[in-house]
Design a protein around this motif. Structure first.
Motif, mmCIF file in Angstrom:
data_model
loop_
_atom_site.group_PDB
_atom_site.id
_atom_site.type_symbol
_atom_site.label_atom_id
_atom_site.label_comp_id
_atom_site.label_asym_id
_atom_site.label_seq_id
_atom_site.Cartn_x
_atom_site.Cartn_y
_atom_site.Cartn_z
ATOM 1 N N PHE A 124 0.830 -1.197 0.000
ATOM 2 C CA PHE A 124 0.000 0.000 0.000
ATOM 3 C C PHE A 124 0.869 1.253 0.000
ATOM 4 N N ARG A 126 -4.138 3.372 -0.506
ATOM 5 C CA ARG A 126 -4.520 2.533 -1.646
ATOM 6 C C ARG A 126 -3.507 1.418 -1.852
ATOM 7 N N GLU A 127 -4.007 0.289 -2.310
ATOM 8 C CA GLU A 127 -3.143 -0.835 -2.670
ATOM 9 C C GLU A 127 -2.571 -0.555 -4.053
ATOM 10 N N THR A 151 -3.661 1.722 -10.526
ATOM 11 C CA THR A 151 -3.158 2.151 -9.216
ATOM 12 C C THR A 151 -2.048 3.185 -9.336
#
Length: 369
Positions: free
Chosen positions: A146, A168-169, A238
């Motif tokens: 993360f 957030r991952e 991401t």
């Protein structure tokens, strides 16, 4: 993509007693607890993007380390680990408390990572391992990577990180290359890895990378450690893309822990820590120590430092006295005091070990002094 380099049994078999550079024996006066009720291990500074520690007024530095209460069995600490803030100042080290609020992290505990301060000198991005899941009844060894941001406050007094946000991952496991951490035995030293993200900005290309400890997905061996990589990618969901590993110890060693990179004199140096008991006992077994590889290119062409991979080890009379080495850009090296007594029951130091310093010359590395 990367070009995979193998760290093999032949490299480790080439080690002889004369090849092994060892640190000095840790003495009782070297073991100075940060605080009585807390043991710490795996430490890293809040750094600039170039890897150098961020300095506060009067040259103070903010570090992070894993911390837990002291247990009769030191291995129990892994099930209670949290990231703590520690101030490094002229008088020594001072504990500042947990880095993140109690309910912020998504794991049942937190494992190693890295932290970078932005150009504003206030925004800190933490990359870390969330192990298990918050609220789980039985702690698992699931590991996820993360990031989160916080604001640095109190720089003229006791610094702290406030306004935690943006959790957030960020590194998605590619099953073609990286084994699930739920597949391995739930035993310390045998668990599988997807952890320890270390930030590195390539001074040549300018791209940002995270190097991390992983396990080979296609392995037929229980000893299948790899060094994995993610690269910053604004187009990815991401913001990071997971790419294939750069180093594999498949068939040799289970854990290439806390891998990290520095760039010096035209060479990239990739370092990791590993322990004697995570080598395959059927093959050559190296000592607990700092290992690494060197290349002129970040994602290919790696060669074992000193021809074997071993940079230095603990002294033979105290083979587990320190662990989890981190090489800083100035070639100073930190670690923590592990089992530093050898005349009785295991004695966990749980504090910073004395710094050592490296000399690097091309493919060769040695201890200074």
């Amino acid at each position: 993509m990367t070009n995979l380099t193998f760290w093999t049994a032949n490299h480790v078999a080439a080690l002889t007693d004369g090849d092994v550079s060892c640190t000095a024996r840790i003495a009782v006066q070297d073991v100075i607890p940060i605080c009585d009720e807390l043991g710490i291990w795996d430490a890293w500074p809040i750094q600039h993007v170039d890897g150098h520690p961020y300095r506060l007024p009067e040259g103070r530095e903010i570090w992070m380390a894993l911390g837990a209460p002291r247990f009769d069995d030191p291995d129990d600490r892994h099930g209670h680990a949290r990231i703590h803030l520690i101030l490094r100042e002229a008088q020594g080290w001072r504990h500042l408390g947990p880095a993140m609020p109690e309910t912020f992290s998504p794991g049942s505990r937190e494992w190693s990572g890295s932290a970078v301060v932005g150009d504003d000198g206030m925004t800190v991005t933490l990359y870390f391992t969330a192990t298990g899941r918050r609220g789980e009844a039985i702690p698992s060894f699931e590991q996820r990577i993360f990031s989160a941001e916080a604001t640095l406050d109190g720089v003229f007094g006791d610094p702290r990180l406030i306004d935690w946000r943006g959790l957030r991952e960020i590194v998605e496991r590619d099953p073609a290359h990286y084994m699930s951490t739920l597949q391995g035995p739930a035993i310390v030293g045998q668990i599988k890895a997807f952890r320890d993200p270390a930030f590195f900005r390539d001074p040549i290309g300018g791209s940002d990378y995270l190097f991390f400890a992983g396990s080979c997905a296609s392995s037929q061996s229980s000893y299948n450690g790899v060094v994995g990589v993610a690269v910053a990618d604004k187009a990815a969901p991401t913001g990071w893309s997971t790419i294939s590993p750069v180093i594999s110890a498949d068939g040799l060693n289970n854990e290439l822990e806390r891998p990290h990179v520095i760039h010096r004199d035209g060479f990239y140096y990739l370092f990791w820590s590993t322990q004697k008991h995570v080598f395959d006992p059927a093959g050559p077994v190296g000592p607990t120590g700092l290992y690494g590889m060197v290349s002129e290119h970040l994602l290919k062409g790696w060669r074992p430092i000193n021809g074997t991979g071993l940079v230095f080890a603990n002294p033979p009379e105290a083979p587990a006295q320190a662990y989890s080495w981190l090489v800083l850009p100035d070639l100073s090296v930190t670690s923590f005091v592990d089992d530093w007594r050898v005349d009785g029951d295991r004695s966990f130091g749980g504090t910073f070990a004395p710094f050592v310093r490296l000399k690097l010359q091309g493919d060769n590395a040695s201890l200074e002094g």
